[in-house]
Design a protein around this motif. Structure first.
Motif, PDB file in Angstrom:
ATOM      1  N   ASP A  76      29.400 -43.444  -3.940  1.00 53.58           N
ATOM      2  CA  ASP A  76      28.091 -43.584  -3.288  1.00 53.58           C
ATOM      3  C   ASP A  76      27.589 -45.023  -3.275  1.00 53.58           C
ATOM      4  OD1 ASP A  76      27.871 -43.562  -5.986  1.00 53.58           O
ATOM      5  OD2 ASP A  76      26.026 -42.398  -6.072  1.00 53.58           O
ATOM      6  N   GLY A  77      28.488 -45.985  -3.369  1.00 56.35           N
ATOM      7  CA  GLY A  77      28.039 -47.365  -3.249  1.00 56.35           C
ATOM      8  C   GLY A  77      28.831 -48.297  -4.145  1.00 56.35           C
ATOM      9  N   GLU A  78      28.422 -49.560  -4.135  1.00 55.12           N
ATOM     10  CA  GLU A  78      29.130 -50.540  -4.939  1.00 55.12           C
ATOM     11  C   GLU A  78      28.519 -50.622  -6.328  1.00 55.12           C
ATOM     12  OE1 GLU A  78      29.716 -54.302  -2.952  1.00 55.12           O
ATOM     13  OE2 GLU A  78      31.573 -53.378  -2.246  1.00 55.12           O
ATOM     14  N   GLY A  79      29.398 -50.784  -7.331  1.00 54.62           N
ATOM     15  CA  GLY A  79      28.946 -50.830  -8.714  1.00 54.62           C
ATOM     16  C   GLY A  79      27.991 -51.967  -9.016  1.00 54.62           C
ATOM     17  N   PHE A  80      27.973 -52.961  -8.108  1.00 54.90           N
ATOM     18  CA  PHE A  80      27.059 -54.096  -8.316  1.00 54.90           C
ATOM     19  C   PHE A  80      25.609 -53.628  -8.456  1.00 54.90           C
ATOM     20  CE2 PHE A  80      30.495 -56.262  -5.827  1.00 54.90           C
ATOM     21  CZ  PHE A  80      30.951 -57.035  -6.885  1.00 54.90           C
ATOM     22  N   GLU A  81      25.298 -52.473  -7.819  1.00 52.71           N
ATOM     23  CA  GLU A  81      23.933 -51.933  -7.888  1.00 52.71           C
ATOM     24  C   GLU A  81      23.508 -51.672  -9.328  1.00 52.71           C
ATOM     25  OE1 GLU A  81      21.737 -51.542  -5.452  1.00 52.71           O
ATOM     26  OE2 GLU A  81      23.226 -52.607  -4.239  1.00 52.71           O
ATOM     27  N   VAL A  82      24.457 -51.205 -10.130  1.00 52.44           N
ATOM     28  CA  VAL A  82      24.157 -50.922 -11.539  1.00 52.44           C
ATOM     29  C   VAL A  82      23.764 -52.213 -12.243  1.00 52.44           C
ATOM     30  CG1 VAL A  82      25.128 -50.128 -13.720  1.00 52.44           C
ATOM     31  CG2 VAL A  82      25.653 -48.904 -11.618  1.00 52.44           C
ATOM     32  N   LEU A  83      24.508 -53.289 -11.920  1.00 59.18           N
ATOM     33  CA  LEU A  83      24.187 -54.590 -12.514  1.00 59.18           C
ATOM     34  C   LEU A  83      22.779 -55.023 -12.117  1.00 59.18           C
ATOM     35  CD1 LEU A  83      27.514 -56.552 -12.069  1.00 59.18           C
ATOM     36  CD2 LEU A  83      26.326 -56.148 -14.214  1.00 59.18           C
ATOM     37  N   ASN A  84      22.453 -54.821 -10.838  1.00 60.74           N
ATOM     38  CA  ASN A  84      21.109 -55.191 -10.384  1.00 60.74           C
ATOM     39  C   ASN A  84      20.042 -54.394 -11.124  1.00 60.74           C
ATOM     40  OD1 ASN A  84      21.931 -57.105  -8.562  1.00 60.74           O
ATOM     41  ND2 ASN A  84      22.240 -55.605  -6.909  1.00 60.74           N
ATOM     42  N   TYR A  85      20.340 -53.109 -11.294  1.00 63.02           N
ATOM     43  CA  TYR A  85      19.386 -52.241 -11.988  1.00 63.02           C
ATOM     44  C   TYR A  85      19.166 -52.749 -13.412  1.00 63.02           C
ATOM     45  CZ  TYR A  85      17.599 -48.201 -14.509  1.00 63.02           C
ATOM     46  OH  TYR A  85      16.851 -47.385 -15.304  1.00 63.02           O
ATOM     47  N   LEU A  86      20.281 -53.053 -14.104  1.00 63.86           N
ATOM     48  CA  LEU A  86      20.180 -53.505 -15.493  1.00 63.86           C
ATOM     49  C   LEU A  86      19.394 -54.803 -15.590  1.00 63.86           C
ATOM     50  CD1 LEU A  86      23.772 -52.795 -16.846  1.00 63.86           C
ATOM     51  CD2 LEU A  86      21.657 -51.628 -17.460  1.00 63.86           C
ATOM     52  N   ARG A  87      19.622 -55.663 -14.610  1.00 58.47           N
ATOM     53  CA  ARG A  87      18.950 -56.959 -14.663  1.00 58.47           C
ATOM     54  C   ARG A  87      17.456 -56.783 -14.410  1.00 58.47           C
ATOM     55  NH1 ARG A  87      20.745 -61.956 -11.025  1.00 58.47           N
ATOM     56  NH2 ARG A  87      20.145 -60.442  -9.468  1.00 58.47           N
ATOM     57  N   LYS A  88      17.155 -55.913 -13.455  1.00 56.68           N
ATOM     58  CA  LYS A  88      15.751 -55.689 -13.110  1.00 56.68           C
ATOM     59  C   LYS A  88      14.993 -55.100 -14.289  1.00 56.68           C
ATOM     60  CE  LYS A  88      14.380 -52.633 -10.086  1.00 56.68           C
ATOM     61  NZ  LYS A  88      15.030 -51.765  -9.106  1.00 56.68           N
ATOM     62  N   GLU A  89      15.672 -54.202 -15.006  1.00 58.33           N
ATOM     63  CA  GLU A  89      15.025 -53.543 -16.145  1.00 58.33           C
ATOM     64  C   GLU A  89      15.133 -54.377 -17.415  1.00 58.33           C
ATOM     65  OE1 GLU A  89      13.593 -50.203 -16.075  1.00 58.33           O
ATOM     66  OE2 GLU A  89      13.606 -50.676 -13.927  1.00 58.33           O
ATOM     67  N   MET A  90      15.716 -55.552 -17.286  1.00 63.35           N
ATOM     68  CA  MET A  90      15.912 -56.465 -18.409  1.00 63.35           C
ATOM     69  C   MET A  90      16.603 -55.788 -19.586  1.00 63.35           C
ATOM     70  SD  MET A  90      13.049 -59.194 -18.032  1.00 63.35           S
ATOM     71  CE  MET A  90      11.587 -58.675 -18.843  1.00 63.35           C
ATOM     72  N   ARG A  91      17.675 -55.098 -19.274  1.00 70.30           N
ATOM     73  CA  ARG A  91      18.408 -54.389 -20.323  1.00 70.30           C
ATOM     74  C   ARG A  91      19.469 -55.295 -20.916  1.00 70.30           C
ATOM     75  NH1 ARG A  91      17.750 -48.728 -19.205  1.00 70.30           N
ATOM     76  NH2 ARG A  91      19.480 -48.328 -20.622  1.00 70.30           N
ATOM     77  N   SER A  92      19.937 -54.927 -22.105  1.00 72.86           N
ATOM     78  CA  SER A  92      20.845 -55.830 -22.810  1.00 72.86           C
ATOM     79  C   SER A  92      22.277 -55.301 -22.875  1.00 72.86           C
ATOM     80  CB  SER A  92      20.320 -56.068 -24.222  1.00 72.86           C
ATOM     81  OG  SER A  92      20.337 -54.848 -24.925  1.00 72.86           O
ATOM     82  N   GLU A  93      22.587 -54.223 -22.135  1.00 76.51           N
ATOM     83  CA  GLU A  93      23.933 -53.688 -22.166  1.00 76.51           C
ATOM     84  C   GLU A  93      24.959 -54.729 -21.703  1.00 76.51           C
ATOM     85  OE1 GLU A  93      21.407 -51.857 -21.316  1.00 76.51           O
ATOM     86  OE2 GLU A  93      21.655 -49.815 -22.067  1.00 76.51           O
ATOM     87  N   ALA A  94      26.059 -54.771 -22.439  1.00 76.76           N
ATOM     88  CA  ALA A  94      27.162 -55.619 -21.980  1.00 76.76           C
ATOM     89  C   ALA A  94      27.911 -54.854 -20.890  1.00 76.76           C
ATOM     90  CB  ALA A  94      28.093 -55.928 -23.134  1.00 76.76           C
ATOM     91  N   VAL A  95      28.353 -55.596 -19.862  1.00 79.98           N
ATOM     92  CA  VAL A  95      29.027 -54.929 -18.751  1.00 79.98           C
ATOM     93  C   VAL A  95      30.403 -55.542 -18.516  1.00 79.98           C
ATOM     94  CG1 VAL A  95      28.931 -54.363 -16.307  1.00 79.98           C
ATOM     95  CG2 VAL A  95      26.820 -54.430 -17.635  1.00 79.98           C
TER      96      VAL A  95
END
Lengths: 416, 225
Positions: free
Chosen positions: B56-75
């Motif tokens: 359902d899309g490119e995984g880059f979206e997850v990175l954008n989501y994490l960045r927007k939410e200022m999360r600290s998960e390593a990817v």
């Protein structure tokens, strides 16, 4: 021959022949009109002469003044019909002869018959013809000149859109996605051609893009199943109960997946080189790079007890470091892989060439075929693309990669 | 460690899950972008293993989501595409590493290990495995407090083994890890054997337990069991 030259040739030929024919017809028409006028003039003189003879009952004095001459001869028993003709006559006042129009005829005086000849100058008429001819010729020359200039500049200008389309077609490179620039023209034919070419270019580029995308996607899609196989193997070997035979089989599957993965990398790299999609070029000290490579490969060389002999002199080139790395990797790993235990590798580098010489099989390789795709030795485990890639990298930079077999050694030479 | 695996290929997802679900790791998996974002919105993870080509899309979206939410998960991005553009894009918007398919599970584990160590930074730069202590900043290896001198390749190999401790690691995986793709020697592992031999000898000479076991024909296992 250019189309304009063809056109020029035909149009000038037609113009010249029409003008010439016209001039000839014109000349005869003017001449005959002038003759007719002179003849009318002569007829008047004849009727004047006859009425003078009838009234005076004597012959007028043969006049020989101006340019008109009248002569009378007594003709006995000879009938002279009246006729007009061109003649040349002598003018006493002037030295030389003149062209004239004459009439001769018969008149009767006191029972005697006389033949008379009246000559008048046709100089006036000749002059008229000359003037008209000159004007016609001048007109012809001017017309030809104008035609020529018009063909040269106007027609050339008219063909400009054609050349612009042609040049774009010549420079057309399907790998480069530049926009087709439409030629500016009001000529329907060219507009149509332009439209057709534009549509064709667009179609070709689309097809090409699709194909490229397909190739890339297809090779990427193959990577996921390959990743599945690899991860299955990685998981499988954790099993303590596996027997020796199983592990041997697994090893072979590992090799095959590695080979597939390498093959995909090599194919994509070839595509990249062929389409010049490589990272930027930079200044590279090749001697340094070669020395670094030898350090990188030293453990592989040591594993085969190879003796290294190097002779590197300073050489700077402008190239992509990425491609140069691959080129040297391919040549070095070939020199090592196809070497014999305890053999030698010699490397020479100077401003003109890089030569990598290695011992190996005693047989010469077929120098015309070794650079072909998927051409490899029977025992080679490689992809069969290493030398093709090397050759293509060299071709990209206009270097010549060659192979020689001398004194039992295999030599690969890059001529810069 | 809590790890979220985002991968649509069922077989691959399963293997990653089972390979990583040891050493007190908790692994969860999902198959698409929506699932990943949902899981990330509900829970915190230490790691996200992210496939780029999702249904359902490119995984880059997850990175954008994490960045927007200022999360600290390593990817760590796992992609079938080996293009420089994708790699740069991923790393630019916050990925810690980029792994190209087909990869070895051992390599994945070593990458996770390396990213984890790098993120831990100066607080935790000592890696201890029984009597072996590795100072990751100084690249020193101590056995029972005595330093041993390892070559670069031997050091990298030791770290790789420790990251995959208790696992059988194939020699293909080790060779790829140490030499990369570019120097491909096509299944000639002679040079690998000599490095392993030297490493083992240095460890044994310094009185370390013999952890490194040869698995016939296939590779090695570094284990204290």
């Amino acid at each position: 021959m250019k189309l304009t030259s063809h056109y020029n040739k035909v149009s000038i030929l037609i113009t010249v022949s029409v003008l010439l024919t016209g001039a000839v017809i014109y000349y005869f028409a003017i001449s005959s009109i002038a003759s007719g006028m002179l003849d009318e003039h002569l007829s008047e003189e004849v009727s004047e002469l006859i009425s003078f003879v009838n009234v005076e009952q004597k012959l007028p004095a043969a006049s020989n003044f101006d340019d008109d001459q009248t002569e009378f001869l007594k003709s006995i028993n000879r009938h002279t019909p009246t006729r007009f003709f061109d003649t040349i006559y002598h003018v006493p006042q002037k030295i030389g002869y003149k062209a004239g129009r004459a009439v001769e005829g018969e008149l009767f005086l006191k029972g005697d018959s006389y033949k008379f000849v009246i000559i008048i100058s046709r100089e006036g008429a000749e002059g008229l013809v000359q003037v008209i001819t000159t004007i016609t010729l001048l007109l012809a020359v001017v017309l030809l000149g104008i035609l020529f200039l018009a063909n040269r500049y106007f027609i050339n200008g008219l063909w400009q859109p054609f050349y612009s389309i042609l040049n774009q077609l010549k420079a057309f490179d399907i790998t480069r996605s530049g926009n087709y620039g439409r030629a500016k023209t009001a000529v329907n034919e060219f507009t149509e051609l332009d439209g057709a070419v534009e549509a064709m270019v667009e179609r070709a580029q689309n097809e090409y893009e699709n194909l490229k995308k397909f190739t890339e996607d297809a090779s990427h899609e193959m990577m996921t199943p390959l990743a599945v196989i690899r991860s299955k193997l990685d998981t499988l070997i954790q099993d303590d109960t596996l027997q020796k035979e199983h592990l041997d089989q697994i090893n072979d599957i590992y090799s095959a997946t590695s080979k597939l993965s390498r093959l995909k990398h090599a194919l994509l790299l070839l595509v990249k080189i062929e389409h010049n999609l490589v990272p930027d070029v930079e200044d590279i000290e090749l001697d340094q790079l070669v020395a670094d490579k030898m350090v990188q490969f030293q453990e592989l060389m040591r594993a085969k007890d190879l003796v290294i002999d190097k002779n590197l002199s300073l050489k700077k080139i402008k190239t992509s470091k990425y491609l140069m790395d691959i080129l040297l990797n391919n040549l070095f790993s070939n020199a090592i892989r196809h070497n014999i235990n305890g053999g030698t590798i010699s490397i020479w580098l100077n401003a003109q060439e890089l030569k990598i010489q290695n011992t190996g099989s005693a047989n010469q390789l077929d120098s015309s075929a070794i650079f072909n795709r998927f051409r490899k030795g029977r025992l080679s485990e490689g992809t069969g693309l290493g030398l093709t890639i090397a050759k293509n990298i060299c071709a990209l930079y206009n270097w010549n990669l060659g192979y020689e077999f001398t004194d039992g050694t295999h030599n690969f030479l890059i001529h810069f | 460690m809590k790890i979220l695996i985002v991968e649509d290929e069922q077989a691959l997802r399963q293997n990653m899950l089972s390979y990583l679900s040891e050493d007190n790791n908790v692994c969860e998996a999902c198959t698409d972008l929506a699932g990943a974002v949902y899981k990330l919105s509900c829970y915190n993870y230490d790691f996200v293993l992210l496939d780029i080509g999702l249904p359902d899309g490119e995984g880059f979206e997850v990175l954008n989501y994490l960045r927007k939410e200022m999360r600290s998960e390593a990817v760590i991005i796992i992609s079938a595409r080996n293009s420089l553009d994708d790699r740069l894009k991923g790393l630019n918007i916050g990925a810690d590493d980029y792994l190209v398919k087909p990869f070895h599970l051992a390599e994945l584990k070593a990458r996770i290990f390396a990213v984890f160590r790098r993120r831990a930074g100066n607080n935790n730069n000592l890696l201890v495995f029984n009597e072996i202590t590795i100072d990751l900043n100084g690249r020193n290896v101590l056995i029972n407090g005595n330093e041993i001198i390892l070559t670069r390749k031997e050091y990298d190999m030791l770290l790789y083994f420790i990251a995959n401790k208790g696992k059988v690691v194939s020699k293909t995986a080790i060779a790829e890890h140490l030499w990369g793709d570019e120097m491909d020697m096509h299944d000639n592992f002679d040079f690998l054997y000599s490095h392993v031999k030297n490493l083992r000898k240095k460890l044994l000479d310094a009185q370390a337990t013999e952890y490194l076991k040869s698995i016939y024909g296939i590779g090695y296992k570094f284990t204290d069991k």
